[in-house]
Motif scaffolding. Sequence first.
Motif, short mmCIF file in Angstrom:
data_model
loop_
_atom_site.label_atom_id
_atom_site.label_comp_id
_atom_site.label_asym_id
_atom_site.label_seq_id
_atom_site.Cartn_x
_atom_site.Cartn_y
_atom_site.Cartn_z
N ALA A 104 0.83 -1.21 0.00
CA ALA A 104 0.00 0.00 0.00
C ALA A 104 0.86 1.26 0.00
O ALA A 104 0.47 2.27 -0.58
CB ALA A 104 -0.95 0.00 1.20
N ALA A 105 2.05 1.19 0.62
CA ALA A 105 2.95 2.34 0.63
C ALA A 105 3.45 2.67 -0.77
O ALA A 105 3.79 3.82 -1.05
CB ALA A 105 4.14 2.08 1.56
N CYS A 106 3.47 1.69 -1.66
CA CYS A 106 3.87 1.93 -3.05
C CYS A 106 2.67 2.22 -3.95
O CYS A 106 2.70 3.13 -4.76
CB CYS A 106 4.63 0.72 -3.59
SG CYS A 106 6.21 0.46 -2.79
N VAL A 107 1.63 1.44 -3.80
CA VAL A 107 0.49 1.52 -4.72
C VAL A 107 -0.32 2.81 -4.54
O VAL A 107 -0.63 3.48 -5.53
CB VAL A 107 -0.43 0.28 -4.56
CG1 VAL A 107 -1.72 0.45 -5.32
CG2 VAL A 107 0.30 -0.96 -5.03
N LEU A 108 -0.67 3.16 -3.33
CA LEU A 108 -1.54 4.31 -3.12
C LEU A 108 -0.89 5.64 -3.52
O LEU A 108 -1.52 6.44 -4.22
CB LEU A 108 -2.05 4.35 -1.68
CG LEU A 108 -3.03 3.22 -1.34
CD1 LEU A 108 -3.39 3.24 0.13
CD2 LEU A 108 -4.27 3.29 -2.19
#
Length: 124
Positions: A104-108
Motif C-alpha cells: 500500500a505504501a507503493c500503490v496508493l
Amino acid sequence: MVTYETVKRKLDETPEALGGQIALHRRMLAGACAGVAGWSSIYPLDVIRSRIMAQPLTEKEKLANPRMLFSNSLDCITKTYAEGGFTIFFRGIGFSIVRAAPVAACVLPTYDLAYSWLQSTFET
C-alpha cells in the motif's frame, strides 16, 4: 482510500509549503497506515472466506473431513469461533500486515501521483 486521505492530510498540515504537494515519504507512510487498517478490518472476513472455499466438495472428501462442513457464512463463523474463540479470526494476520504495509505504501501514492499528473496533463 478514506484512511489514506485522512492520514495523508494529518501528516502534513501545511501542504501549501510544498506548492500544494505533500511529500512522497509522507504519502508512503499514509499508504502503509491505510494498508494496515484495511487488512486489520477485513481479515476476519477473509478467514471465513478461506474456510468456506477450502471445505470439501465431493462426497468422498466430505466423509474424510466432516468437521469442515459449513452450510453458510454464519455457520462457518459459529463453528470457527467454537473451535478457537475470537483469536482464531486473527491467526496469521501478522504476515498479511507485513505484506500490506509496503504494498500500500507503493500503490496508493503511485495512484495518487498518477491521478494528479493525468488531471493536470489532460485538463479541459
